[in-house]
Design a protein around this motif. Structure first.
Motif, PDB file in Angstrom:
ATOM      1  N   ILE A  65      52.616 -16.552  30.607  1.00  0.00           N
ATOM      2  CA  ILE A  65      52.473 -16.275  32.039  1.00  0.00           C
ATOM      3  C   ILE A  65      51.654 -15.007  32.275  1.00  0.00           C
ATOM      4  CG2 ILE A  65      53.775 -15.577  34.096  1.00  0.00           C
ATOM      5  CD1 ILE A  65      55.914 -17.600  33.306  1.00  0.00           C
ATOM      6  N   THR A  66      51.719 -14.046  31.319  1.00  0.00           N
ATOM      7  CA  THR A  66      50.962 -12.798  31.465  1.00  0.00           C
ATOM      8  C   THR A  66      49.467 -13.055  31.571  1.00  0.00           C
ATOM      9  OG1 THR A  66      52.638 -11.537  30.268  1.00  0.00           O
ATOM     10  CG2 THR A  66      50.442 -10.581  30.387  1.00  0.00           C
ATOM     11  N   ILE A  67      48.956 -13.923  30.711  1.00  0.00           N
ATOM     12  CA  ILE A  67      47.505 -14.180  30.745  1.00  0.00           C
ATOM     13  C   ILE A  67      47.140 -15.034  31.957  1.00  0.00           C
ATOM     14  CG2 ILE A  67      47.505 -16.243  29.272  1.00  0.00           C
ATOM     15  CD1 ILE A  67      44.933 -15.128  27.993  1.00  0.00           C
ATOM     16  N   GLU A  68      48.080 -15.863  32.427  1.00  0.00           N
ATOM     17  CA  GLU A  68      47.836 -16.604  33.666  1.00  0.00           C
ATOM     18  C   GLU A  68      47.729 -15.653  34.849  1.00  0.00           C
ATOM     19  OE1 GLU A  68      47.514 -19.598  36.646  1.00  0.00           O
ATOM     20  OE2 GLU A  68      46.960 -19.415  34.537  1.00  0.00           O
ATOM     21  N   PHE A  69      48.597 -14.637  34.866  1.00  0.00           N
ATOM     22  CA  PHE A  69      48.533 -13.622  35.919  1.00  0.00           C
ATOM     23  C   PHE A  69      47.154 -12.968  35.935  1.00  0.00           C
ATOM     24  CE2 PHE A  69      48.651  -9.038  36.679  1.00  0.00           C
ATOM     25  CZ  PHE A  69      49.082  -8.996  37.994  1.00  0.00           C
ATOM     26  N   SER A  70      46.642 -12.620  34.765  1.00  0.00           N
ATOM     27  CA  SER A  70      45.333 -11.973  34.657  1.00  0.00           C
ATOM     28  C   SER A  70      44.227 -12.897  35.154  1.00  0.00           C
ATOM     29  CB  SER A  70      45.069 -11.570  33.205  1.00  0.00           C
ATOM     30  OG  SER A  70      43.740 -11.163  33.027  1.00  0.00           O
ATOM     31  N   GLU A  71      44.299 -14.181  34.751  1.00  0.00           N
ATOM     32  CA  GLU A  71      43.258 -15.123  35.144  1.00  0.00           C
ATOM     33  C   GLU A  71      43.250 -15.345  36.653  1.00  0.00           C
ATOM     34  OE1 GLU A  71      41.244 -18.690  36.227  1.00  0.00           O
ATOM     35  OE2 GLU A  71      43.426 -18.455  36.323  1.00  0.00           O
ATOM     36  N   ARG A  72      44.444 -15.450  37.245  1.00  0.00           N
ATOM     37  CA  ARG A  72      44.530 -15.639  38.694  1.00  0.00           C
ATOM     38  C   ARG A  72      44.102 -14.382  39.449  1.00  0.00           C
ATOM     39  NH1 ARG A  72      43.749 -20.394  40.326  1.00  0.00           N
ATOM     40  NH2 ARG A  72      42.327 -20.021  38.600  1.00  0.00           N
ATOM     41  N   LEU A  73      44.418 -13.223  38.897  1.00  0.00           N
ATOM     42  CA  LEU A  73      43.945 -11.964  39.482  1.00  0.00           C
ATOM     43  C   LEU A  73      42.426 -11.970  39.552  1.00  0.00           C
ATOM     44  CD1 LEU A  73      44.637  -8.959  40.366  1.00  0.00           C
ATOM     45  CD2 LEU A  73      44.209  -8.361  37.974  1.00  0.00           C
ATOM     46  N   SER A  74      41.797 -12.390  38.463  1.00  0.00           N
ATOM     47  CA  SER A  74      40.329 -12.433  38.409  1.00  0.00           C
ATOM     48  C   SER A  74      39.771 -13.499  39.342  1.00  0.00           C
ATOM     49  CB  SER A  74      39.862 -12.700  36.976  1.00  0.00           C
ATOM     50  OG  SER A  74      40.280 -11.674  36.108  1.00  0.00           O
ATOM     51  N   TYR A  75      40.357 -14.689  39.264  1.00  0.00           N
ATOM     52  CA  TYR A  75      39.805 -15.797  40.051  1.00  0.00           C
ATOM     53  C   TYR A  75      39.883 -15.515  41.544  1.00  0.00           C
ATOM     54  CZ  TYR A  75      39.081 -20.394  42.046  1.00  0.00           C
ATOM     55  OH  TYR A  75      38.594 -21.428  42.802  1.00  0.00           O
TER      56      TYR A  75
ATOM     57  N   VAL B 122      41.506  -5.797  32.431  1.00  0.00           N
ATOM     58  CA  VAL B 122      42.801  -6.485  32.499  1.00  0.00           C
ATOM     59  C   VAL B 122      42.772  -7.776  31.695  1.00  0.00           C
ATOM     60  CG1 VAL B 122      44.440  -7.638  34.034  1.00  0.00           C
ATOM     61  CG2 VAL B 122      43.419  -5.472  34.714  1.00  0.00           C
ATOM     62  N   MET B 123      41.690  -8.544  31.799  1.00  0.00           N
ATOM     63  CA  MET B 123      41.575  -9.790  31.040  1.00  0.00           C
ATOM     64  C   MET B 123      41.579  -9.520  29.541  1.00  0.00           C
ATOM     65  SD  MET B 123      41.336 -13.063  30.793  1.00  0.00           S
ATOM     66  CE  MET B 123      41.028 -13.702  32.423  1.00  0.00           C
ATOM     67  N   ALA B 124      40.850  -8.499  29.099  1.00  0.00           N
ATOM     68  CA  ALA B 124      40.800  -8.165  27.675  1.00  0.00           C
ATOM     69  C   ALA B 124      42.183  -7.801  27.142  1.00  0.00           C
ATOM     70  CB  ALA B 124      39.819  -7.025  27.441  1.00  0.00           C
ATOM     71  N   VAL B 125      42.922  -7.020  27.913  1.00  0.00           N
ATOM     72  CA  VAL B 125      44.269  -6.593  27.485  1.00  0.00           C
ATOM     73  C   VAL B 125      45.211  -7.791  27.386  1.00  0.00           C
ATOM     74  CG1 VAL B 125      46.301  -5.264  28.163  1.00  0.00           C
ATOM     75  CG2 VAL B 125      44.030  -4.243  28.362  1.00  0.00           C
ATOM     76  N   THR B 126      45.166  -8.688  28.355  1.00  0.00           N
ATOM     77  CA  THR B 126      46.091  -9.822  28.346  1.00  0.00           C
ATOM     78  C   THR B 126      45.730 -10.853  27.268  1.00  0.00           C
ATOM     79  OG1 THR B 126      44.808 -10.841  30.142  1.00  0.00           O
ATOM     80  CG2 THR B 126      46.778  -9.589  30.747  1.00  0.00           C
ATOM     81  N   ILE B 127      44.462 -10.958  26.906  1.00  0.00           N
ATOM     82  CA  ILE B 127      44.085 -11.834  25.788  1.00  0.00           C
ATOM     83  C   ILE B 127      44.727 -11.330  24.499  1.00  0.00           C
ATOM     84  CG2 ILE B 127      42.164 -12.577  24.314  1.00  0.00           C
ATOM     85  CD1 ILE B 127      40.422 -12.695  26.824  1.00  0.00           C
ATOM     86  N   ILE B 128      44.697 -10.028  24.311  1.00  0.00           N
ATOM     87  CA  ILE B 128      45.333  -9.436  23.123  1.00  0.00           C
ATOM     88  C   ILE B 128      46.841  -9.690  23.149  1.00  0.00           C
ATOM     89  CG2 ILE B 128      45.839  -7.263  21.934  1.00  0.00           C
ATOM     90  CD1 ILE B 128      43.116  -6.230  22.993  1.00  0.00           C
ATOM     91  N   ALA B 129      47.459  -9.522  24.318  1.00  0.00           N
ATOM     92  CA  ALA B 129      48.907  -9.754  24.441  1.00  0.00           C
ATOM     93  C   ALA B 129      49.244 -11.219  24.170  1.00  0.00           C
ATOM     94  CB  ALA B 129      49.375  -9.355  25.839  1.00  0.00           C
ATOM     95  N   PHE B 130      48.431 -12.134  24.675  1.00  0.00           N
ATOM     96  CA  PHE B 130      48.657 -13.559  24.438  1.00  0.00           C
ATOM     97  C   PHE B 130      48.597 -13.888  22.950  1.00  0.00           C
ATOM     98  CE2 PHE B 130      46.689 -17.808  23.874  1.00  0.00           C
ATOM     99  CZ  PHE B 130      47.712 -18.595  24.387  1.00  0.00           C
ATOM    100  N   TYR B 131      47.640 -13.314  22.257  1.00  0.00           N
ATOM    101  CA  TYR B 131      47.508 -13.570  20.822  1.00  0.00           C
ATOM    102  C   TYR B 131      48.695 -12.991  20.053  1.00  0.00           C
ATOM    103  CZ  TYR B 131      45.478 -13.891  16.171  1.00  0.00           C
ATOM    104  OH  TYR B 131      45.264 -14.190  14.859  1.00  0.00           O
ATOM    105  N   MET B 132      49.179 -11.835  20.471  1.00  0.00           N
ATOM    106  CA  MET B 132      50.316 -11.209  19.793  1.00  0.00           C
ATOM    107  C   MET B 132      51.597 -12.032  19.934  1.00  0.00           C
ATOM    108  SD  MET B 132      49.675  -7.217  20.828  1.00  0.00           S
ATOM    109  CE  MET B 132      51.256  -6.698  20.159  1.00  0.00           C
TER     110      MET B 132
END
Length: 600
Positions: free
Chosen positions: A48-58, A233-243
């Motif tokens: 959900i964290t990376i979805e939040f980032s993607e929706r923030l961007s979109y 924000v997108m870069a940070v959440t991609i790292i979190a998603f991978y972790m």
């Protein structure tokens, strides 16, 4: 020993067969037992964290895109609105390709990771186009009347990189999150129903921050700074998603999900002259005891009976050995036949859902342009950015989701005996009613705004914003948000739950294609309406909103929704839900509306 204990725990919990891969510790069959359900929400949190980032961007980009096109690139309203709708359309149709590739070849986790990196590339290009001097719209500022062509090219290239990234991100991430819940486990199945609600709650949080914080930065600080924030924000959440990969459950890709559907069609055509068996139990199905890899079996239904002929066992196939090594282009299982029926039954529902896509585009285009020429002042020194008013729709949706999940569903479960509370199609139908009310409200507000235009601008000669407050748009946005809470969440559940299990990424892509095709239909509708009304004298959608009749356009949309709703009710009343064979009582197959309960 540890794996055996975990396997026993999974079976004791009623989860049935093992069909998941958990991290990299797999057995020789490529599968391991399900992990404890306590890790379900932990895995979902990373997703959900990376979805939040993607929706923030979109939403930070999409809701204010028409402002950028008209003020920085100096496009007229009609051209800018069409460009926004084209981009939104491509962005929501691309997931059809991404969902297919994920289900067939790459898997959802890999597709999400790759597409997120492409998305990040698009955001990076947007940022560079605002900070590198030679790529900026103008030499010294963003106020020139003829922006550089290189900036315009790079800007649209970046936008469509984001579309490409969304193509793999959107269909796979939501279905990957839903995959963390086991359909065969009662408690997890209930949690999955809540998951779709809270997924959209997180989506709305990203939307609110996007249309308030990001849009404010765009309008008051600069587009480059806003793009830089989104990129970080997108870069940070991609790292979190991978972790979070150690917590995830994975479904292995099983090849093209379209091939079995085509096999059923070919087999049914080949056997079109054969008589139907006297009892559906005579149709071919792989026994549960010898089929631990196929997944869930579906019960036979009486709809689209022609396709049942694909599962008729001919004399040459009556031998058990022959059936074990049967040609799938001549003999299909009941489950494969039912999966084909599911897809064909979804087509009418998909078609009647396109009106949502048309209505959704109005909130990010014409609603925003209405806000831009209304009084947006909160105080003497602060005024609301036009696109920020969109946050009211997200607030309405967030309030609805909270009340619906915590109050309405528990109450409705007791009243109806349905574990969903109300059926999926009922939820979508209620959303249609709210969208109708939103368009009616928008038409009434626009009529009031046009009266202010007549009095203040045409007769009074006033320049700039009208005296009418932007908060007159609040009712239509809030009702619109309530409609999204019912209809869009319902569509997400419907297209995830009712497709074959092997096509769930593609199922979410079908949902997104509703918005994408609806966006193109909206653009086409604008062209037709502008052409017809322009010939009649005064265009409803002209270059100047104050000289247009947008209220008539909204009344037309409300009428279209009502007509569409009548067709939808007929389809929903006759719809048969996916009917999964019970694990314990194998013979407990009966035709009903399935877990979804009664329909409209």
């Amino acid at each position: 020993m540890e794996q055996e204990a975990r396997r026993k725990d999974a079976k004791d919990a009623g989860r049935g067969e093992e069909k998941w891969v958990h991290d990299s510790s797999v057995d020789h069959k490529g599968k391991v037992p399900l992990r404890a359900s306590t890790g379900v929400w932990k895995a979902s949190l990373f997703i959900i964290t990376i979805e939040f980032s993607e929706r923030l961007s979109y939403f930070g980009i999409a809701t204010n895109l028409i402002t950028y096109l008209t003020t920085v690139l100096h496009q007229d309203l009609n051209t800018a609105a069409k460009n926004v709708k084209y981009w939104a359309g491509v962005t929501t149709i691309m997931p059809l390709a991404g969902g297919f590739l994920a289900d067939a070849y790459f898997g959802r986790f890999t597709m999400v990771l790759l597409s997120s990196l492409i998305y990040l590339m698009g955001l990076s290009l947007l940022t560079l186009s605002e900070f590198i001097q030679r790529l900026k719209p103008c030499n010294l500022s963003n106020t020139c009347q003829n922006p550089r062509k290189v900036h315009e090219v790079l800007f649209f290239l970046a936008l469509y990189f984001i579309s490409l990234g969304t193509g793999g991100h959107k269909p796979c991430l939501q279905s990957f999150g839903a995959d963390q819940f086991d359909d065969d486990h009662l408690e997890e199945r209930k949690k999955k129903m809540s998951y779709f609600n809270w997924w959209n709650f997180a989506l709305c949080c990203g939307l609110v921050l996007g249309v308030i914080v990001i849009v404010y930065v765009q309008d008051k600080v600069g587009w480059g700074v806003a793009n830089l924030i989104l990129t970080i924000v997108m870069a940070v959440t991609i790292i979190a998603f991978y972790m979070g990969k150690i917590y995830y459950r994975y479904r292995l890709p099983q090849g093209s999900p379209l091939t079995p559907l085509l096999q059923v069609l070919v087999a049914a055509i080949r056997k079109r002259n054969l008589p139907y068996p006297s009892n559906p139990s005579q149709l071919y199905e792989v026994p549960r005891s010898s089929n631990m890899s196929q997944g869930r079996l579906l019960c036979h239904t009486s709809r689209l009976r022609f396709l049942d002929k694909a599962a008729i066992v001919e004399v040459m196939e009556s031998n058990s050995t022959e059936r074990t090594h049967h040609n799938p282009w001549r003999l299909a299982t009941v489950t494969k036949v039912e999966e084909m029926k599911l897809i064909l039954s979804m087509i009418p529902i998909w078609l009647t859902s396109l009106i949502f896509g048309v209505c959704l585009q109005q909130a990010s285009t014409f609603f925003v342009k209405q806000a831009a020429i209304m009084d947006r002042k909160i105080s003497e020194n602060f005024d609301i950015p036009p696109a920020s008013i969109y946050s009211l729709a997200a607030v309405g949706m967030m309030v609805l989701i909270t009340i619906y999940d915590k109050i309405l569903i528990p109450f409705l479960r007791k009243v109806t005996g349905n574990e969903r509370g109300i059926s999926i199609l009922q939820r979508i139908g209620i959303g249609m009613v709210f969208f109708t009310l939103s368009m009616i409200t928008a038409a009434c507000v626009e009529m009031k705004r046009l009266k202010a235009v007549e009095k203040e601008i045409i007769q009074g000669g006033k320049k700039g914003s009208l005296s009418i407050s932007v908060f007159w748009l609040a009712p239509q946005y809030i009702i619109y948000g309530l409609g999204e809470g019912f209809a869009l969440v319902g569509l997400q559940e419907y297209f995830y739950d009712q497709v074959p299990d092997s096509m769930r990424s593609l199922g979410i892509a079908f949902y997104l294609s509703v918005i994408g095709v609806g966006s193109f239909l909206s653009s086409f509708l604008i062209i037709i309406v502008d052409h017809i009304t322009g010939k009649a004298g005064k265009s409803w959608i002209g270059k100047d909103l104050n000289m247009s009749r947008l209220d008539n356009f909204y009344w037309m949309l409300a009428t279209l929704i009502v007509l569409n709703f009548c067709v939808y009710v007929f389809l929903a009343r006759n719809y048969t839900y996916k009917n999964v064979e019970k694990r314990v009582i194998v013979s407990d197959c009966h035709e009903s509306d399935g877990a979804a309960g009664l329909v409209l």
